[in-house]
Design an enzyme around this catalytic site. Sequence first.
Site, PDB file in Angstrom:
ATOM      1  N   SER A  63       0.847  -1.175   0.000  1.00 28.81           N
ATOM      2  CA  SER A  63       0.000   0.000   0.000  1.00 28.81           C
ATOM      3  C   SER A  63       0.894   1.240   0.000  1.00 28.81           C
ATOM      4  O   SER A  63       1.848   1.315   0.766  1.00 28.81           O
ATOM      5  CB  SER A  63      -0.881  -0.007   1.232  1.00 28.81           C
ATOM      6  OG  SER A  63      -1.668   1.144   1.227  1.00 28.81           O
ATOM      7  N   GLY A  64       0.595   2.175  -0.889  1.00 28.26           N
ATOM      8  CA  GLY A  64       1.383   3.404  -0.943  1.00 28.26           C
ATOM      9  C   GLY A  64       2.555   3.329  -1.894  1.00 28.26           C
ATOM     10  O   GLY A  64       3.330   4.270  -2.006  1.00 28.26           O
TER      11      GLY A  64
ATOM     12  N   THR B 173      -1.968   2.154  -7.910  1.00 30.03           N
ATOM     13  CA  THR B 173      -3.140   2.778  -8.515  1.00 30.03           C
ATOM     14  C   THR B 173      -2.733   3.935  -9.412  1.00 30.03           C
ATOM     15  O   THR B 173      -3.273   4.095 -10.509  1.00 30.03           O
ATOM     16  CB  THR B 173      -4.097   3.246  -7.408  1.00 30.03           C
ATOM     17  OG1 THR B 173      -4.353   2.127  -6.567  1.00 30.03           O
ATOM     18  CG2 THR B 173      -5.382   3.747  -7.980  1.00 30.03           C
TER      19      THR B 173
ATOM     20  N   ASN C 175      -0.892   5.700   3.498  1.00 32.82           N
ATOM     21  CA  ASN C 175      -1.239   6.214   2.190  1.00 32.82           C
ATOM     22  C   ASN C 175      -2.518   7.031   2.296  1.00 32.82           C
ATOM     23  O   ASN C 175      -3.527   6.540   2.797  1.00 32.82           O
ATOM     24  CB  ASN C 175      -1.441   4.992   1.273  1.00 32.82           C
ATOM     25  CG  ASN C 175      -1.722   5.375  -0.158  1.00 32.82           C
ATOM     26  OD1 ASN C 175      -1.982   6.535  -0.463  1.00 32.82           O
ATOM     27  ND2 ASN C 175      -1.678   4.400  -1.033  1.00 32.82           N
TER      28      ASN C 175
ATOM     29  N   SER D 229      -5.437   5.278  -0.277  1.00 32.18           N
ATOM     30  CA  SER D 229      -5.150   3.854  -0.396  1.00 32.18           C
ATOM     31  C   SER D 229      -6.348   3.110  -0.992  1.00 32.18           C
ATOM     32  O   SER D 229      -7.472   3.257  -0.526  1.00 32.18           O
ATOM     33  CB  SER D 229      -4.829   3.310   0.991  1.00 32.18           C
ATOM     34  OG  SER D 229      -4.655   1.938   0.940  1.00 32.18           O
ATOM     35  N   SER D 230      -6.089   2.335  -2.034  1.00 32.82           N
ATOM     36  CA  SER D 230      -7.168   1.525  -2.610  1.00 32.82           C
ATOM     37  C   SER D 230      -7.449   0.376  -1.659  1.00 32.82           C
ATOM     38  O   SER D 230      -6.551  -0.380  -1.319  1.00 32.82           O
ATOM     39  CB  SER D 230      -6.753   0.955  -3.963  1.00 32.82           C
ATOM     40  OG  SER D 230      -6.406   1.981  -4.832  1.00 32.82           O
TER      41      SER D 230
ATOM     42  N   GLY E  29       0.156  -6.405  -2.969  1.00 29.63           N
ATOM     43  CA  GLY E  29       1.186  -7.435  -2.988  1.00 29.63           C
ATOM     44  C   GLY E  29       1.184  -8.230  -1.698  1.00 29.63           C
ATOM     45  O   GLY E  29       0.261  -8.115  -0.879  1.00 29.63           O
TER      46      GLY E  29
ATOM     47  N   GLU F  30       1.432  -9.512   1.893  1.00 23.08           N
ATOM     48  CA  GLU F  30       1.330  -8.803   3.157  1.00 23.08           C
ATOM     49  C   GLU F  30       1.847  -9.711   4.248  1.00 23.08           C
ATOM     50  O   GLU F  30       1.356 -10.828   4.431  1.00 23.08           O
ATOM     51  CB  GLU F  30      -0.124  -8.395   3.414  1.00 23.08           C
ATOM     52  CG  GLU F  30      -0.513  -7.196   2.572  1.00 23.08           C
ATOM     53  CD  GLU F  30      -1.925  -6.715   2.823  1.00 23.08           C
ATOM     54  OE1 GLU F  30      -2.669  -7.399   3.551  1.00 23.08           O
ATOM     55  OE2 GLU F  30      -2.273  -5.660   2.276  1.00 23.08           O
TER      56      GLU F  30
END
Lengths: 973, 164
Positions: free
Chosen positions: A189-190, A194, A249, A252-253, A475, A477
Amino acid sequence: MSKPTGGGVNDVTHFLASGGAPGSPTSNPMFSGASQADWAAKRLVWVPSDKHGFESASIREERGDEVEVELTDSQRKVTLSREEVQRMNPPHFSKVEDMADLTCLNEASVLHNLRERYYSGLIYTYSGLFCVVVNPYKNLPIYTESIVEMYRGKKRHEMPPHIYAISEAAYRSMLQDREDQAILCTGESGAGKTENTKKVIQYLAHVASSHKGGTLGRNKEAIQGELEKQLLQANPILEAFGNAKTVKNDNSSRFGKFIRINFDVAGYIVGANIETYLLEKSRATRQAKDERTFHIFYQMLCGTSDETKADLLLGTADEYRFLSGGSIPVAGQSDSENFTQTMDSMVIMGFTPEESISMLKVISAVLQFGNISFMKEKNHDQASMPDNTAAQKLCHLLGINVLEFTRAILNPRIKVGREYVQKAQTKEQADFAVEALAKATYERLFRWLVHRINRALDRRQRQGASFIGILDIAGFEIFQLNSFEQLCINYTNEKLQQLFNHTMFILEQEEYQREGIEWNFIDFGLDLQPCIDLIERPAHPPGVLALLDEECWFPRATDRSFVEKLSAEQGSHPKFFKPKQPRGEADFSIIHYAGKVDYKAHNWLVKNMDPLNDNVASLVHQSSDHFVSELWKEVDRIVGLDQVSSGENSGPVNFGASGLKTKKGMFRTVGQLYKESLTKLMATLRNTNPNFLRCIIPNHEKRAGKLSPNLVLDQLRCNGVLEGIRICRQGFPNRIPFQEFRQRYEILTPNAIPRTFMDGKQASELMIRALELDHNLFRVGQSKVFFRAGVLAHLEEERDLKITDTIIRFQSASRGYLARKSFIKKQQQLSALRVMQRNCSAYLKLRNWQWWRLFTKVKPLLQVTRQDEEIQVRESELQKAKDNLTQVEQDYTDLDKKHAQLIEEKSVLADQLQAEAELFAEAEEMRARLASRKQELEEVIGELESRLEEEDERAVKLFPAACYDWNKNLHFI
Amino acid sequence: LIAHYQSLPQAASFTQAASFTPVNYREAFGLFDRVGDNKVAYNQVADIMRALGQNPTNKEVNRLLGMPSADDMTAKRVEFEGFLPMLQTIINSPNKAGYDDYVEGLRVFDKEGNGTVMGAELRIVLSTLGEKMSADEIDALMAGQEDENGCVNYETFVKHIMSV
């Protein structure tokens, strides 16, 4: 989409390439002599460092398995084992665009290369099949339309690394090979998944729509423009509903997505389709500290007009229990402005005002769910709802009856055996039910939204020939403790990595075949199969997901019984690991390729079942509001209350009081649904030509220009970049075209190649023979030489020494040249000096010689006689000139006289001319007079003739016969 | 009278350094003595050897001089009797590199493969690699070697260097 306004193309090219010819491994335009010499002389290596990941050092001494090194920065000497020391690449490979070209392929060099590039603003780097991108945390001017144009139609190696190059490659290869393409973006994330996905869409929308030529009608053009506009608007809408601010983020999606853009044969975009995965719906009801729920909640609370607020029964952010942190602003963002943008995007997408308002109503309802509070009755466990204000608001928004709703929540009808009974719920159960309903409502709304967008983007009238799919998914985690969600995402990544390994295997094999090299490349995709089996295998023995499903249908099953069963079935699996102390935090571990991941099975059964109060569900299904009932139209597949019942345990939900086995198969668990959609996705991806983008988050502080080495190394390990390099190393990762090989290394093999023309392959073979390389270190293909990792570093080193040696020799020769040149000059000066000396001494002898003295006396006299002669010559010249002059004067006077005479003659002639002219005028006058006289006389004649005719006629009348004669006579006359 | 002027062409033909005898060595050596003590400074030794047709590296000469410090190079002086054995050592182990080696060495920098290298690049190579040369030295070396595009034909260049 943030499109930073960049300057001209020239200003920004340094963000793309570090200089030199794009694509060449030599990114230094000039041979950086100094650093090259340094590298060879100091034998630089990388050694592990806590702070920097790795730091540079030079080898001092090698003793067996130990190496003594001196750290470059601190000059400290350290002794390390040989394995800990990683070789540094020659400076020739500095900031290399494709890390697969590195000759020393190791973690340290990969990290170093990424870091060097990142600090220079070069965020994209290739690593074999991968494109790695590090989040710059600032706007770089590399996404402008002029840059898009620069990448258009270019091959990957012709331009510096960029997401556009990947997009272009996918697009070209789709058009040329008629093969569907996929671009897979993964990362933490971040890391920028996206953002990069959006850049791909931006690129494709630009490239695939500017095809519009004159042949297409205006109408069609407008439609195409609209489709691309809608395609670009899909993201802002999805982001409003599916993205949230997290600690890592700001945007964040919270879901994965696969965007499929369809193209026709000519390469025009004809439609698109979006599939989403694993929306983090729990965020709708609770958020961690400093985090927010989905943007749309805040946008709605800030952005709606007072009137709409009243319609939606909205309060302020602090009034909602589901907004854990109240109103949390995001730096640099205005929720109310974003709300306007979201609404504008929805208009472009073709949402009707009714649809928009209905969506907002549902969101408001989700918030209201949270404000319903239950009390525990004094005498028994039963829950009650003393204040039903929130429930009333909720029911108003959802279009259902508040009394029915209250009953469904507090005393739902549950099927026991064959009969329905009313069953009172505890406070915990009611709380759980409300939360589950809120989450389900939001999830259904999100699904409806995606479906609605797909309907807008679907252009069925034209057949799509092929597509490019863009996967934007989290990705690997690996947290301290991981739950069911992590299992799902890690399972996905395990599958995606397998796809990558397999693709790489195929491509490598093709390359080896094309080059005619015999080499049994190992399919590392198979490495991942055991772990995938452990998770997804349906039976013999059942995998994690299958066991979880099974446990869900089992009476009195708990999370603990699931773990026990799992250990019993899979205990001996090589990828499964059960901690020694069962009291430990982790329940079990799975060894993913990215590393060992500890899972805690808490709540897995509930998460997998995702149970829902079906009484309320069917109530909402029959809502008077069409939109709401549409959202809940599929209610038969949910896991209802009869599957869960109260038990003795503390949790709000326990499984299994009643006979459930009969129902098995009717419902779909979360795991099943997910596995199914993943299988579908994988099937799609397997039929495409995949392109891989790995996004990397450089630090957790959202700071530009900072790269935390250990954080990046962890990600490189998780996202398969290091794995890819490991696989590469098994083969012959460094490949050099013959021409380049010869040009660069011919110096190492003087006289090996005859001066006459020779083709590249033959020359390279001769050179390799002369180099006496072990056969296992290289292969000669059809166009390239293949080398094992590290061989090139060795050649570089030799080349360095050789070049330096030759250069020193050449410098000596040059200095010899200069010294001899100046020596010659010196000698010339010397001999000139000697001539002068001789003359001086000659003079000294001469000056007392009598004849010389006489000569010096006589010499001036000689000059005097000569002067007289000269005067005579001059005088005769003067005389001649004077004669000439008189002659000329004479001629002049003659001519003057002649001139006067002629003028006189001229005036006489002029007088004559005058007289003639007068005579002429007189004659003219005379002539005119005579002419008029003639005229008059002619008139008289005419008159007389007519009179004669008259007389004739009269005469004929009087004497016809006589007239004839007369007439005859007249004629004679 | 006229005979005095005729001695000039004789002096010009004296330049060929091919056949030096110890007497000539001494004469050449004497040319470098700027003080008049029949000695030369350490930092002149290499140039004298070069003047006498040798191509020693600085490192070789320094080794023969016993690795003197930078100060010693200017301060210390050596007489002809000390110099002659050093020269002899250099003559006995000459720089074996020849035309082909130099051309091959420079070909490495021939990016286009067209027989030329960029003058600027050549300058960088000579001033940063090996026994680095000064800008003045390089200017003198490359005078007239660059074409209008700043390229140097390195075969011609090497021939030029080896012509004297």
